[in-house]
Design a protein around this motif. Sequence first.
Motif, PDB file in Angstrom:
ATOM      1  N   HIS B 226     -10.110  14.568   2.606  1.00 45.05           N
ATOM      2  CA  HIS B 226     -11.241  13.692   2.906  1.00 45.05           C
ATOM      3  C   HIS B 226     -11.913  14.116   4.213  1.00 45.05           C
ATOM      4  N   LEU B 227     -11.089  14.373   5.239  1.00 46.63           N
ATOM      5  CA  LEU B 227     -11.648  14.755   6.539  1.00 46.63           C
ATOM      6  C   LEU B 227     -12.438  16.055   6.439  1.00 46.63           C
ATOM      7  N   ASN B 228     -11.979  16.975   5.591  1.00 44.84           N
ATOM      8  CA  ASN B 228     -12.734  18.222   5.402  1.00 44.84           C
ATOM      9  C   ASN B 228     -14.081  17.984   4.717  1.00 44.84           C
ATOM     10  N   LEU B 229     -14.111  16.978   3.863  1.00 41.30           N
ATOM     11  CA  LEU B 229     -15.345  16.725   3.103  1.00 41.30           C
ATOM     12  C   LEU B 229     -16.377  15.897   3.881  1.00 41.30           C
ATOM     13  N   ILE B 230     -15.898  15.098   4.861  1.00 44.05           N
ATOM     14  CA  ILE B 230     -16.824  14.244   5.616  1.00 44.05           C
ATOM     15  C   ILE B 230     -17.584  15.097   6.634  1.00 44.05           C
ATOM     16  N   GLU B 231     -18.899  15.074   6.546  1.00 41.34           N
ATOM     17  CA  GLU B 231     -19.682  15.915   7.452  1.00 41.34           C
ATOM     18  C   GLU B 231     -20.080  15.181   8.736  1.00 41.34           C
ATOM     19  N   ASN B 232     -20.485  13.925   8.604  1.00 39.55           N
ATOM     20  CA  ASN B 232     -20.908  13.127   9.761  1.00 39.55           C
ATOM     21  C   ASN B 232     -19.752  12.985  10.761  1.00 39.55           C
ATOM     22  N   PRO B 233     -19.910  13.502  12.004  1.00 38.63           N
ATOM     23  CA  PRO B 233     -18.805  13.481  12.970  1.00 38.63           C
ATOM     24  C   PRO B 233     -18.330  12.067  13.314  1.00 38.63           C
ATOM     25  N   GLN B 234     -19.257  11.108  13.318  1.00 37.76           N
ATOM     26  CA  GLN B 234     -18.865   9.730  13.614  1.00 37.76           C
ATOM     27  C   GLN B 234     -18.025   9.140  12.476  1.00 37.76           C
ATOM     28  N   HIS B 235     -18.432   9.410  11.239  1.00 40.00           N
ATOM     29  CA  HIS B 235     -17.643   8.949  10.094  1.00 40.00           C
ATOM     30  C   HIS B 235     -16.243   9.575  10.142  1.00 40.00           C
ATOM     31  N   LYS B 236     -16.193  10.842  10.523  1.00 40.46           N
ATOM     32  CA  LYS B 236     -14.915  11.549  10.636  1.00 40.46           C
ATOM     33  C   LYS B 236     -14.020  10.858  11.677  1.00 40.46           C
ATOM     34  N   ALA B 237     -14.614  10.533  12.838  1.00 35.55           N
ATOM     35  CA  ALA B 237     -13.846   9.883  13.912  1.00 35.55           C
ATOM     36  C   ALA B 237     -13.339   8.523  13.447  1.00 35.55           C
ATOM     37  N   ILE B 238     -14.188   7.783  12.719  1.00 39.32           N
ATOM     38  CA  ILE B 238     -13.783   6.463  12.218  1.00 39.32           C
ATOM     39  C   ILE B 238     -12.673   6.618  11.176  1.00 39.32           C
ATOM     40  N   TYR B 239     -12.827   7.604  10.279  1.00 39.59           N
ATOM     41  CA  TYR B 239     -11.795   7.844   9.259  1.00 39.59           C
ATOM     42  C   TYR B 239     -10.450   8.104   9.931  1.00 39.59           C
ATOM     43  N   LYS B 240     -10.462   8.969  10.962  1.00 43.46           N
ATOM     44  CA  LYS B 240      -9.220   9.330  11.671  1.00 43.46           C
ATOM     45  C   LYS B 240      -8.586   8.115  12.333  1.00 43.46           C
ATOM     46  N   LEU B 241      -9.404   7.389  13.097  1.00 39.79           N
ATOM     47  CA  LEU B 241      -8.892   6.261  13.881  1.00 39.79           C
ATOM     48  C   LEU B 241      -8.350   5.155  12.968  1.00 39.79           C
ATOM     49  N   LEU B 242      -9.053   4.869  11.872  1.00 39.62           N
ATOM     50  CA  LEU B 242      -8.605   3.772  10.998  1.00 39.62           C
ATOM     51  C   LEU B 242      -7.411   4.199  10.156  1.00 39.62           C
ATOM     52  N   THR B 243      -7.330   5.490   9.820  1.00 38.68           N
ATOM     53  CA  THR B 243      -6.132   5.984   9.127  1.00 38.68           C
ATOM     54  C   THR B 243      -4.928   5.853  10.051  1.00 38.68           C
ATOM     55  N   GLU B 244      -5.105   6.218  11.316  1.00 38.86           N
ATOM     56  CA  GLU B 244      -4.043   6.046  12.314  1.00 38.86           C
ATOM     57  C   GLU B 244      -3.628   4.588  12.432  1.00 38.86           C
ATOM     58  N   SER B 245      -4.641   3.704  12.455  1.00 40.12           N
ATOM     59  CA  SER B 245      -4.367   2.271  12.586  1.00 40.12           C
ATOM     60  C   SER B 245      -3.538   1.774  11.402  1.00 40.12           C
ATOM     61  N   ILE B 246      -3.908   2.206  10.194  1.00 39.49           N
ATOM     62  CA  ILE B 246      -3.132   1.802   8.997  1.00 39.49           C
ATOM     63  C   ILE B 246      -1.736   2.415   9.055  1.00 39.49           C
ATOM     64  N   ASN B 247      -1.638   3.692   9.451  1.00 38.80           N
ATOM     65  CA  ASN B 247      -0.332   4.342   9.618  1.00 38.80           C
ATOM     66  C   ASN B 247       0.555   3.535  10.558  1.00 38.80           C
ATOM     67  N   ASP B 248      -0.005   3.116  11.689  1.00 38.30           N
ATOM     68  CA  ASP B 248       0.747   2.334  12.668  1.00 38.30           C
ATOM     69  C   ASP B 248       1.201   0.997  12.104  1.00 38.30           C
ATOM     70  N   THR B 249       0.255   0.295  11.467  1.00 41.46           N
ATOM     71  CA  THR B 249       0.577  -1.017  10.909  1.00 41.46           C
ATOM     72  C   THR B 249       1.743  -0.922   9.926  1.00 41.46           C
ATOM     73  N   HIS B 250       1.753   0.158   9.136  1.00 39.52           N
ATOM     74  CA  HIS B 250       2.750   0.249   8.066  1.00 39.52           C
ATOM     75  C   HIS B 250       3.881   1.225   8.399  1.00 39.52           C
ATOM     76  N   GLY B 251       3.997   1.598   9.687  1.00 35.93           N
ATOM     77  CA  GLY B 251       5.109   2.441  10.111  1.00 35.93           C
ATOM     78  C   GLY B 251       5.142   3.815   9.475  1.00 35.93           C
ATOM     79  N   ARG B 252       3.928   4.377   9.216  1.00 39.27           N
ATOM     80  CA  ARG B 252       3.868   5.744   8.659  1.00 39.27           C
ATOM     81  C   ARG B 252       3.701   6.735   9.798  1.00 39.27           C
ATOM     82  N   LYS B 253       4.127   7.961   9.562  1.00 40.98           N
ATOM     83  CA  LYS B 253       3.880   9.017  10.550  1.00 40.98           C
ATOM     84  C   LYS B 253       2.398   9.307  10.612  1.00 40.98           C
ATOM     85  N   LYS B 254       1.931   9.672  11.805  1.00 45.67           N
ATOM     86  CA  LYS B 254       0.494   9.901  11.977  1.00 45.67           C
ATOM     87  C   LYS B 254       0.038  11.176  11.302  1.00 45.67           C
TER      88      LYS B 254
END
Lengths: 255, 255
Positions: B226-254
């Motif tokens: 997904h990150l490779n396909l997203i071109e907009n840098p802001q969308h990419k940053a949001i995708y990363k940060l929210l994926t991290e947030s979900i990883n944290d909430t559910h105890g997944r590795k980053k």
Amino acid sequence: MISVILLGAGNVASHLYKVFHNSDTITVTQWYNRHIDKISTFKNEVEITDDLSALKRADIYIIAVSDDAIATVSEALPFQDRFVVHTSGTASLYDIDAKHRRGVFYPLQTFTKGAEVDFSNIPLCIEGLKKSDFKLLKRLAEGIGSKDYKVSTEQRKRLHIAAVFANNFTNQMYRIAHEITEANQIEFEILKPLILETAKKIQTMSPYMAQTGPAVRGDKKTAKQHLNLIENPQHKAIYKLLTESINDTHGRKKL
Amino acid sequence: MISVILLGAGNVASHLYKVFHNSDTITVTQWYNRHIDKISTFKNEVEITDDLSALKRADIYIIAVSDDAIATVSEALPFQDRFVVHTSGTASLYDIDAKHRRGVFYPLQTFTKGAEVDFSNIPLCIEGLKKSDFKLLKRLAEGIGSKDYKVSTEQRKRLHIAAVFANNFTNQMYRIAHEITEANQIEFEILKPLILETAKKIQTMSPYMAQTGPAVRGDKKTAKQHLNLIENPQHKAIYKLLTESINDTHGRKKL
């Protein structure tokens, strides 16, 4: 009458079986699963099998298995030149073995086990290499009352990313709101009508037009007060980034 | 019968007027606005005025004006020791002049002009310094069929932040999904049922339990694609940060 053979017994396969079974224009000729016990409760309604070599003739073979297994299952089918589709949001049409006529029949919705599904409300993203095959998928979607959309493999990949934002990331916004209310002994209940209204609003209005709140108003004072009150550094980072994103969308100066 | 005098003519004031007017247990004694023409269409139903010195006696005075004007309006009221409340999500109870008995009557919902509002579905956050005043606000909420919640000024500030996540930021997720579909010639329509279902799901299930998708599964392969396909840098940053947030909430590795 469109004859269908289903392969798989997961969430999507089970929901499709039910809605096909109840359709006047679709008949399920056979239901295949590797472990027959998973579908054996349906043996009085439909012919079930765990033997790929016993598969009959049908207009469409629907492979509703995990993405990783699509290639293997389609390769293992002991015939060729028949119409074989998968139901995945991310797998390519070309994951299906080239010996078949290939297609995709992807219902875009979150399926919860046990919960009833109203297919008249589920968009079906369809793809088929041959015009006649594509038309057959259109008729299949119509047969279960679903609205169909022509979506290519490349488009489907992007649609899946959009769905991650609209579904998973949205749900994480709910989660953070939940964490904030819990940490402050506030009932999360209070936010539920607002959450529903926010989703309802964009059914008839663009998300651009529907936006409200401090960020779209360019209200930096409130945004700064909020940032001072948020203790969790990750929540703070998300608040900043999404406020910036809204500022950008609506041509506001940044925080 | 609870007698009420309304001050202001914005969205909240107008919706409150309508629902009070239709209530069997509430009577609107007067409706005040600085510009009387804004409320003059109601002059046959209710006594209207633009003169603060003409205000009558009532059980509750409801100041439904912009946050910045609450202090000024409450100070200008030519009486004391009466029960005066505001309807703001962010203003403090103490913004109301100390000469009054003070309270807050804050309906948490997005009010759209013109759109009908069902108050039975709107949570009312109430605050009152005196027990008897608090009880009166409870009865006022009951009189319009709303569920009431005791929320202090400090809690209300946090609730407002939670609402920014649950409403404004959620809507921005819809907006980004919209941008992705538009950029790829995909109809945004396809996502609308999913968006509604996502909001409906957490009406009966916690956001924690309701989470699905690559991030909660710890599916790094899909996230990277997904990150490779997203071109907009802001969308990419949001995708990363929210994926991290979900990883944290559910105890997944980053990622």
